[in-house]
Motif scaffolding. Structure first.
Motif, short mmCIF file in Angstrom:
data_model
loop_
_atom_site.label_atom_id
_atom_site.label_comp_id
_atom_site.label_asym_id
_atom_site.label_seq_id
_atom_site.Cartn_x
_atom_site.Cartn_y
_atom_site.Cartn_z
N TYR A 59 15.67 7.41 -4.32
CA TYR A 59 15.03 8.12 -5.42
C TYR A 59 15.01 7.28 -6.68
N GLU A 60 15.00 5.97 -6.53
CA GLU A 60 15.11 5.08 -7.69
C GLU A 60 14.00 5.33 -8.69
N ASP A 61 12.75 5.46 -8.22
CA ASP A 61 11.63 5.68 -9.14
C ASP A 61 11.79 7.00 -9.90
N TYR A 62 12.22 8.04 -9.18
CA TYR A 62 12.41 9.33 -9.82
C TYR A 62 13.54 9.26 -10.86
N ARG A 63 14.61 8.59 -10.51
CA ARG A 63 15.73 8.48 -11.45
C ARG A 63 15.36 7.63 -12.66
N ASP A 64 14.55 6.59 -12.46
CA ASP A 64 14.06 5.81 -13.60
C ASP A 64 13.24 6.69 -14.53
N ALA A 65 12.40 7.55 -13.93
CA ALA A 65 11.59 8.47 -14.74
C ALA A 65 12.49 9.46 -15.48
N TRP A 66 13.56 9.89 -14.83
CA TRP A 66 14.51 10.82 -15.48
C TRP A 66 15.14 10.16 -16.70
N TRP A 67 15.56 8.91 -16.56
CA TRP A 67 16.13 8.19 -17.71
C TRP A 67 15.11 7.98 -18.82
N ASP A 68 13.86 7.72 -18.44
CA ASP A 68 12.79 7.61 -19.45
C ASP A 68 12.63 8.94 -20.19
N ASP A 69 12.70 10.04 -19.44
CA ASP A 69 12.62 11.36 -20.05
C ASP A 69 13.75 11.56 -21.06
N ALA A 70 14.96 11.16 -20.67
CA ALA A 70 16.11 11.33 -21.56
C ALA A 70 15.90 10.59 -22.87
N SER A 71 15.36 9.38 -22.78
CA SER A 71 15.09 8.60 -23.98
C SER A 71 14.02 9.28 -24.83
N ARG A 72 12.97 9.74 -24.18
CA ARG A 72 11.87 10.38 -24.90
C ARG A 72 12.32 11.67 -25.59
N LEU A 73 13.21 12.41 -24.93
CA LEU A 73 13.67 13.69 -25.45
C LEU A 73 14.82 13.54 -26.45
N GLY A 74 15.32 12.32 -26.62
CA GLY A 74 16.42 12.09 -27.54
C GLY A 74 17.73 12.67 -27.06
N VAL A 75 17.92 12.63 -25.74
CA VAL A 75 19.13 13.18 -25.13
C VAL A 75 20.10 12.04 -24.83
#
Length: 203
Positions: A59-75
């Protein structure tokens, strides 16, 4: 709750628990967005705790997207093993939890978030109900086979972060709702004890 929270290093902070790691069928990206939307209403320094996640699938691509989301959301995300959770962490990734620590983990949380897109049964939900903590789950046919919205859980539609965020706030902040769901959850759990399973098999 206080002792269990201290065991995991977050003490009495409001905690939303997710079990199953970061992967597509667990709705991890949706949960992260929902938590970001809800955190200002959850109380002082709320925390999303993510446990588990060992899998044979990539799930590397999905997890990379999750980390991108965290950055975008300021989490602010922190990975922790046997260490106190920093006060500025919004999300903590716990990894695999020892079996003996799982009951403590449930008691250290204020609610279980279970926004799965598909499930075979959902044993994690029963474990949370037995703890007991209130649960927010996706409205899936397999979960409707043994759960009832508003009685032993709160069900939300799949794929929409706003209802999930609102439900998380409600089960953490509304004491009457929490008590009702926990009472209903205990009755549901009684149907799935080992004794009940054995009696059903014997019958």
């Amino acid at each position: 709750r206080a002792d269990a929270g201290a065991h995991f290093g977050w003490n009495d902070r409001p905690v939303i628990l997710a079990v199953g790691g970061i992967e597509p069928r667990k709705g991890s990206r949706l949960l992260l967005e929902s938590f970001a939307r809800a955190r200002g209403r959850l109380g002082d320094a709320p925390l999303l705790a993510i446990a588990g996640g060992e899998t044979l699938f990539d799930y590397e691509d999905y997890r990379d997207a999750w980390w991108d989301d965290a950055s975008r959301l300021g989490v602010n995300v922190h990975s922790v093993r046997d260490a106190p959770v920093p006060n500025d962490a919004d999300v903590v990734i716990l990894g695999t939890i020892a079996d003996d620590d799982m009951p403590v983990l449930y008691r250290a949380a204020d609610a279980l978030a279970f926004p799965s897109t598909r499930e075979g049964f959902g044993l994690v939900v029963l474990e949370a109900l037995a703890s007991p903590i209130p649960t927010v789950v996706t409205d899936l046919p397999v979960l409707r086979e043994y759960l009832t919205d508003g009685v032993d859980c709160v069900m939300v539609p799949a794929g929409d972060s706003a209802p999930l965020a609102n439900a998380l706030v409600n089960v953490v902040r509304d004491e009457g709702l929490r008590e009702r769901l926990c009472r209903g959850g205990q009755k549901t759990v009684e149907q799935f004890t080992w004794a009940a399973c054995a009696a059903e098999h014997e019958r």
